[in-house]
Enzyme design. Structure first.
Site, PDB file in Angstrom:
ATOM      1  N   TRP A 158       1.134   5.627  -1.815  1.00 26.54           N
ATOM      2  CA  TRP A 158       0.833   6.541  -2.911  1.00 26.54           C
ATOM      3  C   TRP A 158       1.894   6.561  -4.002  1.00 26.54           C
ATOM      4  O   TRP A 158       1.633   7.075  -5.093  1.00 26.54           O
ATOM      5  CB  TRP A 158       0.615   7.952  -2.354  1.00 26.54           C
ATOM      6  CG  TRP A 158      -0.802   8.196  -1.973  1.00 26.54           C
ATOM      7  CD1 TRP A 158      -1.562   7.440  -1.130  1.00 26.54           C
ATOM      8  CD2 TRP A 158      -1.641   9.257  -2.432  1.00 26.54           C
ATOM      9  NE1 TRP A 158      -2.821   7.971  -1.029  1.00 26.54           N
ATOM     10  CE2 TRP A 158      -2.894   9.097  -1.814  1.00 26.54           C
ATOM     11  CE3 TRP A 158      -1.452  10.344  -3.289  1.00 26.54           C
ATOM     12  CZ2 TRP A 158      -3.962   9.975  -2.032  1.00 26.54           C
ATOM     13  CZ3 TRP A 158      -2.503  11.224  -3.496  1.00 26.54           C
ATOM     14  CH2 TRP A 158      -3.748  11.023  -2.880  1.00 26.54           C
ATOM     15  N   TYR A 184       0.823  -1.212   0.000  1.00 22.54           N
ATOM     16  CA  TYR A 184       0.000   0.000   0.000  1.00 22.54           C
ATOM     17  C   TYR A 184       0.856   1.260   0.000  1.00 22.54           C
ATOM     18  O   TYR A 184       1.905   1.308   0.658  1.00 22.54           O
ATOM     19  CB  TYR A 184      -0.917   0.030   1.237  1.00 22.54           C
ATOM     20  CG  TYR A 184      -1.777   1.271   1.244  1.00 22.54           C
ATOM     21  CD1 TYR A 184      -2.905   1.333   0.429  1.00 22.54           C
ATOM     22  CD2 TYR A 184      -1.437   2.391   1.996  1.00 22.54           C
ATOM     23  CE1 TYR A 184      -3.675   2.480   0.387  1.00 22.54           C
ATOM     24  CE2 TYR A 184      -2.207   3.543   1.952  1.00 22.54           C
ATOM     25  CZ  TYR A 184      -3.325   3.580   1.142  1.00 22.54           C
ATOM     26  OH  TYR A 184      -4.085   4.727   1.090  1.00 22.54           O
TER      27      TYR A 184
HETATM   28  N1  LIG Z   1      -1.854   8.967  12.136  1.00 25.16           N
HETATM   29  C1  LIG Z   1      -2.284   8.962  10.876  1.00 25.16           C
HETATM   30  N2  LIG Z   1      -1.700   8.147   9.971  1.00 25.16           N
HETATM   31  C2  LIG Z   1      -2.125   8.146   8.703  1.00 25.16           C
HETATM   32  C3  LIG Z   1      -3.176   8.998   8.288  1.00 25.16           C
HETATM   33  C4  LIG Z   1      -3.784   9.831   9.260  1.00 25.16           C
HETATM   34  O1  LIG Z   1      -4.740  10.579   8.984  1.00 25.16           O
HETATM   35  N3  LIG Z   1      -3.293   9.817  10.533  1.00 25.16           N
HETATM   36  N4  LIG Z   1      -3.582   9.003   6.971  1.00 25.16           N
HETATM   37  C5  LIG Z   1      -3.365   7.788   6.202  1.00 25.16           C
HETATM   38  C6  LIG Z   1      -3.606   7.979   4.768  1.00 25.16           C
HETATM   39  S1  LIG Z   1      -5.119   8.627   4.325  1.00 25.16           S
HETATM   40  C7  LIG Z   1      -2.722   7.586   3.813  1.00 25.16           C
HETATM   41  S2  LIG Z   1      -3.211   7.627   2.176  1.00 25.16           S
HETATM   42  C8  LIG Z   1      -1.398   7.037   4.169  1.00 25.16           C
HETATM   43  C9  LIG Z   1      -0.283   7.453   3.201  1.00 25.16           C
HETATM   44  O2  LIG Z   1       0.812   6.624   3.343  1.00 25.16           O
HETATM   45  P1  LIG Z   1       1.823   6.332   2.139  1.00 25.16           P
HETATM   46  O3  LIG Z   1       1.147   6.454   0.831  1.00 25.16           O
HETATM   47  O4  LIG Z   1       2.523   5.049   2.428  1.00 25.16           O
HETATM   48  O5  LIG Z   1       2.839   7.561   2.322  1.00 25.16           O
HETATM   49  P2  LIG Z   1       3.864   8.195   1.270  1.00 25.16           P
HETATM   50  O6  LIG Z   1       4.806   9.027   2.082  1.00 25.16           O
HETATM   51  O7  LIG Z   1       3.127   8.880   0.184  1.00 25.16           O
HETATM   52  O8  LIG Z   1       4.643   6.925   0.743  1.00 25.16           O
HETATM   53  C10 LIG Z   1       4.888   6.664  -0.599  1.00 25.16           C
HETATM   54  C11 LIG Z   1       6.336   6.200  -0.739  1.00 25.16           C
HETATM   55  O9  LIG Z   1       6.573   5.850  -2.107  1.00 25.16           O
HETATM   56  C12 LIG Z   1       7.886   6.284  -2.465  1.00 25.16           C
HETATM   57  N5  LIG Z   1       7.918   6.433  -3.936  1.00 25.16           N
HETATM   58  C13 LIG Z   1       7.561   7.508  -4.670  1.00 25.16           C
HETATM   59  N6  LIG Z   1       7.696   7.248  -5.978  1.00 25.16           N
HETATM   60  C14 LIG Z   1       8.154   5.974  -6.081  1.00 25.16           C
HETATM   61  C15 LIG Z   1       8.477   5.138  -7.181  1.00 25.16           C
HETATM   62  O10 LIG Z   1       8.360   5.504  -8.344  1.00 25.16           O
HETATM   63  N7  LIG Z   1       8.902   3.876  -6.894  1.00 25.16           N
HETATM   64  C16 LIG Z   1       9.034   3.430  -5.628  1.00 25.16           C
HETATM   65  N8  LIG Z   1       9.463   2.173  -5.448  1.00 25.16           N
HETATM   66  N9  LIG Z   1       8.745   4.201  -4.551  1.00 25.16           N
HETATM   67  C17 LIG Z   1       8.298   5.456  -4.783  1.00 25.16           C
HETATM   68  C18 LIG Z   1       8.072   7.584  -1.720  1.00 25.16           C
HETATM   69  O11 LIG Z   1       9.451   7.877  -1.579  1.00 25.16           O
HETATM   70  C19 LIG Z   1       7.340   7.305  -0.403  1.00 25.16           C
HETATM   71  O12 LIG Z   1       8.218   6.858   0.594  1.00 25.16           O
HETATM   72  O13 LIG Z   1      -1.047   7.440   5.501  1.00 25.16           O
HETATM   73  C20 LIG Z   1      -2.034   7.077   6.458  1.00 25.16           C
HETATM   74  N10 LIG Z   1      -1.540   7.315   7.793  1.00 25.16           N
HETATM   75  N1  LIG Z   2      -1.213  18.838   1.843  1.00 23.59           N
HETATM   76  C1  LIG Z   2      -1.674  17.585   1.842  1.00 23.59           C
HETATM   77  N2  LIG Z   2      -2.900  17.305   1.348  1.00 23.59           N
HETATM   78  C2  LIG Z   2      -3.374  16.033   1.393  1.00 23.59           C
HETATM   79  C3  LIG Z   2      -2.590  14.959   1.882  1.00 23.59           C
HETATM   80  C4  LIG Z   2      -1.294  15.281   2.394  1.00 23.59           C
HETATM   81  O1  LIG Z   2      -0.550  14.394   2.867  1.00 23.59           O
HETATM   82  N3  LIG Z   2      -0.878  16.591   2.359  1.00 23.59           N
HETATM   83  N4  LIG Z   2      -3.083  13.664   1.862  1.00 23.59           N
HETATM   84  C5  LIG Z   2      -4.211  13.373   0.991  1.00 23.59           C
HETATM   85  C6  LIG Z   2      -4.860  12.114   1.376  1.00 23.59           C
HETATM   86  S1  LIG Z   2      -4.082  10.648   0.986  1.00 23.59           S
HETATM   87  C7  LIG Z   2      -6.074  12.053   1.955  1.00 23.59           C
HETATM   88  S2  LIG Z   2      -6.812  10.541   2.242  1.00 23.59           S
HETATM   89  C8  LIG Z   2      -6.798  13.262   2.335  1.00 23.59           C
HETATM   90  C9  LIG Z   2      -7.322  13.130   3.755  1.00 23.59           C
HETATM   91  O2  LIG Z   2      -8.356  13.998   4.020  1.00 23.59           O
HETATM   92  P1  LIG Z   2      -8.889  14.090   5.521  1.00 23.59           P
HETATM   93  O3  LIG Z   2      -8.730  12.793   6.198  1.00 23.59           O
HETATM   94  O4  LIG Z   2     -10.238  14.661   5.506  1.00 23.59           O
HETATM   95  O5  LIG Z   2      -7.834  15.162   6.086  1.00 23.59           O
HETATM   96  P2  LIG Z   2      -7.206  15.495   7.504  1.00 23.59           P
HETATM   97  O6  LIG Z   2      -6.397  16.722   7.288  1.00 23.59           O
HETATM   98  O7  LIG Z   2      -6.512  14.334   8.075  1.00 23.59           O
HETATM   99  O8  LIG Z   2      -8.454  15.840   8.428  1.00 23.59           O
HETATM  100  C10 LIG Z   2      -9.323  16.900   8.090  1.00 23.59           C
HETATM  101  C11 LIG Z   2      -9.755  17.641   9.327  1.00 23.59           C
HETATM  102  O9  LIG Z   2     -10.584  16.854  10.140  1.00 23.59           O
HETATM  103  C12 LIG Z   2     -10.611  17.467  11.410  1.00 23.59           C
HETATM  104  N5  LIG Z   2     -10.955  16.516  12.457  1.00 23.59           N
HETATM  105  C13 LIG Z   2     -10.186  15.545  13.000  1.00 23.59           C
HETATM  106  N6  LIG Z   2     -10.894  14.875  13.940  1.00 23.59           N
HETATM  107  C14 LIG Z   2     -12.118  15.440  13.995  1.00 23.59           C
HETATM  108  C15 LIG Z   2     -13.308  15.172  14.742  1.00 23.59           C
HETATM  109  O10 LIG Z   2     -13.388  14.267  15.558  1.00 23.59           O
HETATM  110  N7  LIG Z   2     -14.391  15.946  14.478  1.00 23.59           N
HETATM  111  C16 LIG Z   2     -14.372  16.949  13.550  1.00 23.59           C
HETATM  112  N8  LIG Z   2     -15.487  17.613  13.324  1.00 23.59           N
HETATM  113  N9  LIG Z   2     -13.261  17.232  12.854  1.00 23.59           N
HETATM  114  C17 LIG Z   2     -12.157  16.473  13.053  1.00 23.59           C
HETATM  115  C18 LIG Z   2      -9.214  17.989  11.638  1.00 23.59           C
HETATM  116  O11 LIG Z   2      -9.298  19.282  12.196  1.00 23.59           O
HETATM  117  C19 LIG Z   2      -8.607  17.973  10.253  1.00 23.59           C
HETATM  118  O12 LIG Z   2      -7.985  19.179   9.908  1.00 23.59           O
HETATM  119  O13 LIG Z   2      -5.937  14.413   2.267  1.00 23.59           O
HETATM  120  C20 LIG Z   2      -5.247  14.499   1.025  1.00 23.59           C
HETATM  121  N10 LIG Z   2      -4.636  15.791   0.921  1.00 23.59           N
HETATM  122 MO   LIG Z   3      -5.136   8.890   2.018  1.00 23.83          MO
END
Ligand SMILES: Nc1nc2c(c(=O)[nH]1)N[C@H]1C(S)=C(S)[C@@H](COP(=O)(O)OP(=O)(O)OC[C@H]3O[C@@H](n4cnc5c(=O)[nH]c(N)nc54)[C@H](O)[C@@H]3O)O[C@H]1N2
Ligand SMILES: Nc1nc2c(c(=O)[nH]1)N[C@H]1C(S)=C(S)[C@@H](COP(=O)(O)OP(=O)(O)OC[C@H]3O[C@@H](n4cnc5c(=O)[nH]c(N)nc54)[C@H](O)[C@@H]3O)O[C@H]1N2
Ligand SMILES: [Mo]
Length: 758
Positions: A114, A112
């Site tokens: 991005w 898993y």
């Molecule tokens: N506490 C907490 N944890 C969370 C979340 C949260 O809200 N709170 N959000 C979650 C969510 S929504 C998501 S989507 C995940 C994201 O988690 P990930 O998608 O695992 O995070 P990334 O840092 O985007 O990791 C992608 C990796 O791919 C590598 N990469 C980029 N291009 C290439 C390529 O061409 N080839 C290879 N082999 N590698 C490459 C990058 O260097 C990077 O290390 O995190 C989750 N974790």
């Molecule tokens: N710059 C930037 N943008 C991103 C990403 C990134 O890594 N960087 N990741 C992307 C990815 S993979 C995803 S999945 C999306 C995730 O999108 P989301 O999961 O929606 O994004 P978050 O910023 O984790 O959370 C949004 C807001 O929810 C609020 N929140 C947290 N807990 C609670 C609660 O209990 N109640 C209420 N009402 N609000 C709460 C927080 O204040 C937070 O700012 O973002 C995407 N966009």
């Molecule tokens: Mo995500």
């Protein structure tokens, strides 16, 4: 001096142009048609050639000398650099041994993450395709983003696409909506990102100033758009407020009984719960107020306002990334159903406005060129966020969406394009889990924490070092991603790495089909062009597209399932057992899960620490990607990730602006740099995800480790949202914070590990 050659490319944070510098680096500028380029673009130059790039294949010394086997030395041993043939021979031999001795199920290839934008070099797809040609692998299902909703929504509205795939555009909202009720607010920081990229950033500006009244319900003012009203809610209590809003609609007869009887099932059960018939507790605003911290009068007034015009009830994905995360989504749908506007323009239920750029974007919903992965002969899978449970408990049984499943016994983990030591919860537990397999293979561009926990690290190129086709969900353009830089060190693209492994395992022809990377781009493009031609859309040939650098994607007619359903519920039913929106699901109820019963409920949660910690998405990078770039580095406080604290909470603990603090709970601890601001609710601390994990001995607590850099996932709990979805619950946890007074450890995550030559 030679003239600069600016070429097109794209990233998850948007399309842009790049040119190589004389000193081997890169400069970037936004796409000329982008009205609001992403701030994350500023990370690109610093990341491209950073010292933490993986230069050569590297092998953990203990694995190289002692052979494969479980080991607690991962991320503690040193690495030895070897040549490609040595590395590929060793990996191919282990893949072969494991599949022969234990079967392909013992290979975990979920992988898993991005990765990078680009339809062909999508690392995870490349790995899946490769593993399928050698007999398959244990896979993972759903995502960390909205994995809880992915399991719940089919029970409620028949599919997750019905809600997630067809959001009304911001233009439609502006035209039709009177009031947006945004649970989780509308944080614009998230809206420069969309998987695969976005050429014209229009959602961020729209969300920042929607031109529509907004009730923004969140613990942070940063989530509130211009002109919006802030409802400062206690984290984790949105369901109480939603139920109270629903109770007012019911008690004051403001609900749409016609819509509820025509299009929904189970409203009677839900209404009985609102009235308190099942548990003796009517879900009145007076009941909700002490739970959620919003005054009863404000809730009542908001409910009346919601019923007085066109209202969009929207829930950010963050709310479902938590224990009981199904409930705010289901309750939000129930609330929208009571208002009777589901399927009307600008009304009903939204999910992810404020989460991702594509929600509310105007690009077409269409099939993009896609690398075929082929069938996986192994059917074993895990819900994606159960990675540590799987590695720690082979054979153990668990529940998932009405099924009873067992964890496979994994011997080899193969990861390309993801960073579990970024994305997973309770990283100290994940470290114990990663000690269990015999072999861990990671393809990485940079020395991330996951690369450091591997036995074999294979250096991957970045998008700038190869050619690809790029476009994101609801993007307006397909980008011809030109190569800008030579590969760093001996880095190879994932396709070439996997071709080398396939060759050694007798699967080269099946994997490559005899095509080069360029041959694949042309092939995928041509297949896609033929499909679109059959639908009446004429596109240029590959060479023209490549020379032009991009093409405009054709507009597509849209047929949103919920619009069709509203018009003709009998003729165009939803894919639920009743064919209707299920406000009570007999099926979900039949599973008997106490943490996800048959209708939306308030599930009180134990408070286990004086402060709520919100671990949300970082404004300064994409997850862990770009943490070594300029925008992310400049945001650090005393070289650590900034944690935002309310002035009262800081004062009570003697914490001053800019100082280093220790954030801790019973799972772990990290250092962070204090930012003090009344833009957070008292009792709430915010530490975004993505600071590269930097485990080091804790100078004040001998025998323990802390993350010196500020990764909140040392604190989050590795529990599922529920037994229904097994979704990620990492968004929030409970912690305490104190001034850090020990000798300050330096952040080492931004320097490569010591490397030795074989
Ligand atoms: N506490 C907490 N944890 C969370 C979340 C949260 O809200 N709170 N959000 C979650 C969510 S929504 C998501 S989507 C995940 C994201 O988690 P990930 O998608 O695992 O995070 P990334 O840092 O985007 O990791 C992608 C990796 O791919 C590598 N990469 C980029 N291009 C290439 C390529 O061409 N080839 C290879 N082999 N590698 C490459 C990058 O260097 C990077 O290390 O995190 C989750 N974790
Ligand atoms: N710059 C930037 N943008 C991103 C990403 C990134 O890594 N960087 N990741 C992307 C990815 S993979 C995803 S999945 C999306 C995730 O999108 P989301 O999961 O929606 O994004 P978050 O910023 O984790 O959370 C949004 C807001 O929810 C609020 N929140 C947290 N807990 C609670 C609660 O209990 N109640 C209420 N009402 N609000 C709460 C927080 O204040 C937070 O700012 O973002 C995407 N966009
Ligand atoms: Mo995500």
């Amino acid at each position: 001096m030679p003239t600069e050659r600016w070429v097109p490319t794209t990233a998850h944070w948007g399309a842009y142009q790049a040119t190589a510098d004389a000193d081997g680096g890169v400069r970037v500028r936004p796409h000329p048609d982008d009205p609001a380029p992403s701030p994350l673009l500023g990370n690109v130059p610093g990341v491209a050639r950073h010292d933490t790039r993986v230069m050569r294949p590297a092998i953990r010394r203990g694995w190289l000398t002692g052979g494969p086997g479980p080991s607690s030395q991962r991320a503690r041993d040193e690495f030895v650099e070897v040549d490609w043939d040595t590395a590929l021979d060793l990996v191919a031999a282990q893949l072969d041994r494991v599949r022969v001795e234990s079967g392909n199920e013992a290979i975990f290839g979920g992988s898993y993450g991005w990765g990078s934008a680009g339809r062909f070099h999508h690392a995870q797809s490349q790995l899946h395709r490769f593993l399928n040609t050698i007999g398959g692998y244990t896979s993972s299902r759903n995502n960390y983003s909205f994995g809880t909703s992915q399991v719940l929504l089919p029970h409620v509205v028949g599919s997750s696409a019905a809600v997630l795939g067809y959001a009304d555009s911001w233009a439609t909202v502006r035209e039709h909506t009177d009031l947006i009720v945004a649970f989780g607010g509308l944080p614009t920081k998230n809206l420069s990102v969309s998987p695969g990229g976005v050429t014209r950033h229009t959602s961020a500006a729209a969300a920042a100033d929607p031109g529509v009244a907004v009730a923004s319900i969140s613990p942070l003012t940063a989530d509130v758009p211009a002109g919006g009203r802030w409802y400062s809610i206690e984290p984790g209590t949105d369901v109480a407020m939603q139920l109270a809003l629903a109770q007012v609609l019911l008690a004051e007869d403001l609900h749409d009984t016609d819509f509820l009887s025509r299009c929904c099932t189970g409203f009677d059960v839900f209404a009985g719960y609102l009235r308190g018939e099942t548990d003796g507790v009517p879900k009145t605003p007076e009941w909700a107020a002490p739970i959620c911290g919003i005054a009863a009068g404000d809730i009542r007034e908001l409910a009346r306002r919601m019923a007085s015009g066109r209202t969009l009830v929207t829930v950010t994905w963050s709310l479902q990334r938590a224990r009981g995360g199904e409930q705010p989504v289901w309750a939000g749908i129930a609330l929208a159903a009571m208002l009777g506007q589901i399927g009307l323009p600008g009304g009903g239920f939204g999910h992810g406005y404020g989460s991702m750029a594509d929600v509310g974007d105007e690009g077409p919903v269409l099939w993009l060129p896609t690398l075929p992965q082929g069938p996986n002969p192994v059917s074993t899978f895990i819900p994606v966020a159960r990675i540590a449970d799987m590695l720690l408990n082979p054979g153990a049984q668990y529940d998932y969406n009405g099924q009873r499943l067992a964890y496979p016994d994994i011997r080899l983990v193969h990861w390309a394009g993801g960073n579990p030591f970024h994305h997973h919860q309770d990283l100290n537990r994940l470290r114990r889990a990663f000690a269990r397999p015999e072999t861990v293979v990671v393809h990485e561009t940079h020395w991330t924490a996951t690369a450091r926990h591997a036995d074999v690290v294979l250096p991957a190129t970045t998008t700038l070092e190869r050619e690809d086709l790029g476009a994101g969900r609801r993007d307006t353009h397909l980008t011809a991603m030109h190569r800008v830089l030579d590969p760093v060190g001996e880095a190879r693209d994932d396709f070439s790495i996997l071709s080398g492994l396939a060759e050694r395992l007798g699967a080269r022809q099946r994997f490559t089909e005899g095509r080069s990377a360029r041959g694949w781009l042309e092939h995928l493009y041509d297949k896609w062009r033929d499909q679109l031609r059959a639908q009446g859309h004429e596109l240029p040939d590959f060479d023209t597209f490549w020379a032009d650098g991009e093409l405009r994607l054709p507009a597509m007619p849209e047929n949103p399932p919920l619009v069709r359903f509203r018009e003709d519920p009998e003729g165009d039913p939803l894919h639920t057992p009743s064919g209707r929106i299920e406000l009570h699901s007999a099926k979900v109820e039949s599973f008997g899960y106490e943490d996800c019963p048959g209708h939306p409920v308030w599930l009180p949660q134990e408070r286990r620490g004086p402060l709520h910690l919100i671990a949300n998405q970082p404004p300064t990078r994409l997850h862990g990607q770009g943490d070594v770039g300029a925008v992310s580095r400049e945001s650090k406080v005393a070289s650590r990730e900034p944690i935002t604290l309310h002035p009262d909470d800081a004062a009570a603990r003697g914490i001053t602006e800019g100082s280093v603090v220790r954030v801790f709970n019973d799972r772990g601890s990290c250092l962070a740099g204090a930012r003090i601001s009344d833009r957070v609710r008292p009792g709430v601390a915010v530490l975004p995800t993505g600071a590269w994990f930097d485990p080091q001995p804790d100078p004040q607590h001998p025998g323990q480790e802390l993350c010196a850099h500020g990764n909140p996932n040392v604190l989050t709990e590795d529990v599922p949202a529920s037994r229904l979805s097994q979704g990620c619950a990492g968004q929030r946890t409970h912690v305490d914070v104190e001034p850090f007074t020990g000798p300050l450890p330096e952040v080492t995550a931004h320097t490569p590990p010591p490397l030795h030559r074989a």
